[in-house]
Design an enzyme around this catalytic site. Structure first.
Site, mmCIF file in Angstrom:
data_model
loop_
_atom_site.group_PDB
_atom_site.id
_atom_site.type_symbol
_atom_site.label_atom_id
_atom_site.label_comp_id
_atom_site.label_asym_id
_atom_site.label_seq_id
_atom_site.Cartn_x
_atom_site.Cartn_y
_atom_site.Cartn_z
ATOM 1 N N ALA A 240 0.656 -0.832 -0.004
ATOM 2 C CA ALA A 240 -0.223 -0.654 0.183
ATOM 3 C C ALA A 240 0.779 1.204 0.227
ATOM 4 O O ALA A 240 1.761 0.867 0.413
ATOM 5 C CB ALA A 240 -0.805 0.012 0.947
ATOM 6 N N HIS A 241 0.590 2.602 -0.082
ATOM 7 C CA HIS A 241 0.923 3.635 0.471
ATOM 8 C C HIS A 241 1.997 4.033 0.585
ATOM 9 O O HIS A 241 1.398 3.903 2.270
ATOM 10 C CB HIS A 241 -0.290 4.395 0.084
ATOM 11 C CG HIS A 241 -0.812 4.486 0.373
ATOM 12 N ND1 HIS A 241 -2.008 5.500 0.744
ATOM 13 C CD2 HIS A 241 -1.643 4.924 2.049
ATOM 14 C CE1 HIS A 241 -3.209 5.894 1.466
ATOM 15 N NE2 HIS A 241 -2.617 4.969 2.662
ATOM 16 N N ASN A 242 2.647 4.741 1.061
ATOM 17 C CA ASN A 242 3.962 4.864 1.663
ATOM 18 C C ASN A 242 4.214 3.954 2.482
ATOM 19 O O ASN A 242 4.993 4.073 4.022
ATOM 20 C CB ASN A 242 3.450 5.966 2.516
ATOM 21 C CG ASN A 242 2.984 7.446 1.572
ATOM 22 O OD1 ASN A 242 1.748 7.886 1.345
ATOM 23 N ND2 ASN A 242 3.873 8.286 2.245
#
Length: 340
Positions: A240-242
């Site tokens: 997922a993001h980051n």
């Protein structure tokens, strides 16, 4: 392409025992060997097969001394398994040694590429893309705006690389991989629905990273999702993001890592593991398959279960868990006897 025993021995710095002109053009398991194939013997339990294998050439350890007659030509090396792996790598490099730009394909005039590249048919290379030397992009691949791809990287058919992604050198991106799609960012609104949060960051993949088929890596909301040097991701993984994954960590298939989680170096994560967001996993951590991680994890922990326990505690608890019906019966009997 055919190779003789003498040529293979030269590549492996090995010694030929038998016919140096024996030729091979295929690879095989030792128990399934056939004329014209190359195999190897590393595990002692497969030793009986060497006396009846039909393989033309067999790689063995220098310590191997046949107890019976062998038909196959032997190449003796220090480590047969490592030597066979080297031959597989060599064979694969020849098989993938494509060069040129196939048509139809689209390459933006504002993009540029280095020497000895291969761009397969029906590939789309967007504006301001920078492609290094000896990069292989197989057919039906999409490369978005401002993407950077380092030297010697291979991108297999059907991969989608979204804009602003940075990919290092010597990486392997398998078919169906999607890198840089929007992260799962939504905020609840007053009407009971959700407003999308713009995902303005990117994905950075460092050198020597392998990404398995159909794995997805989301762009950051702000900043970067980062896959560090030497990471190996199996098929069907969601990052997922980051998220940041540390150097030389390996993750098996169907694992999901939620947003903004940091994973340390040299971790080993089994299949179907679920990792919650906004946590930190230390270095050299081992997580057994199908575990659920919802807390910070210290360096060198070994975890199993959902929610995950230390492996030692899990195994102790499991002994009691599988005996739970018997324990409950014993307690009920004690309660019954107390009142009689």
């Amino acid at each position: 392409m055919k190779f003789t025993a003498q040529q293979i021995a030269g590549i492996l710095e090995g010694e030929v025992v038998g016919n140096p002109e024996a030729e091979v053009s295929k690879l095989s398991k030792i128990e399934e060997g056939f004329h014209g194939s190359l195999t190897f013997l590393a595990n002692p339990k497969y030793t009986p097969h060497i006396y009846n294998t039909e393989a033309s050439i067999t790689i063995v350890n220098k310590t191997f001394v046949p107890e019976n007659k062998v038909k196959t030509t032997l190449i003796k090396v220090d480590d047969a398994y490592l030597a066979f792996s080297k031959i597989l790598e060599y064979y694969n490099s020849i098989k993938l040694n494509k060069v040129g730009i196939e048509q139809p394909s689209f390459i933006s005039e504002s993009s540029n590429h280095g020497d000895s590249v291969y761009i397969g048919a029906f590939s789309y290379i967007s504006d301001h893309v920078k492609i290094g030397n000896n990069v292989k992009i197989f057919p039906n691949t999409y490369i978005g705006e401002n993407v950077i791809i380092g030297d010697n990287t291979i991108i297999f058919s059907g991969a989608k690389i979204y804009s602003e992604t940075v990919i290092g050198c010597n990486c392997v991106i398998n078919s169906g991989v999607i890198i840089g799609a929007d992260g799962f960012g939504f905020a609840p609104n007053e009407s009971g629905g959700y407003n999308k949060i713009p995902q303005t960051g990117n994905v950075i993949i460092e050198d020597y990273v392998d990404i398995g088929a159909a794995t997805t890596i989301d762009r950051a909301t702000i900043g970067s999702t980062i896959i560090r040097e030497g990471v190996k991701l199996d098929n069907h993984i969601q990052i997922a993001h980051n998220v940041e994954i540390g150097k030389h960590t390996v993750i098996a298939a169907q694992t999901g890592v939620a947003g903004s989680t940091k994973i340390g170096v040299h971790c080993q994560i089994g299949g179907q593991v679920g990792i919650a967001g906004h946590i930190t996993i230390g270095n050299n951590v081992k997580i057994q398959a199908q575990s659920g991680i919802a807390r910070n994890v210290k360096d060198n922990e070994i975890l199993q279960g959902s929610p995950a326990l230390s492996l030692t505690d899990y195994n102790k608890s499991y002994v009691h868990f599988k005996n739970l019906p018997k324990i409950v019966r014993n307690i009920n009997d004690l309660e019954k006897n107390k009142w009689e």
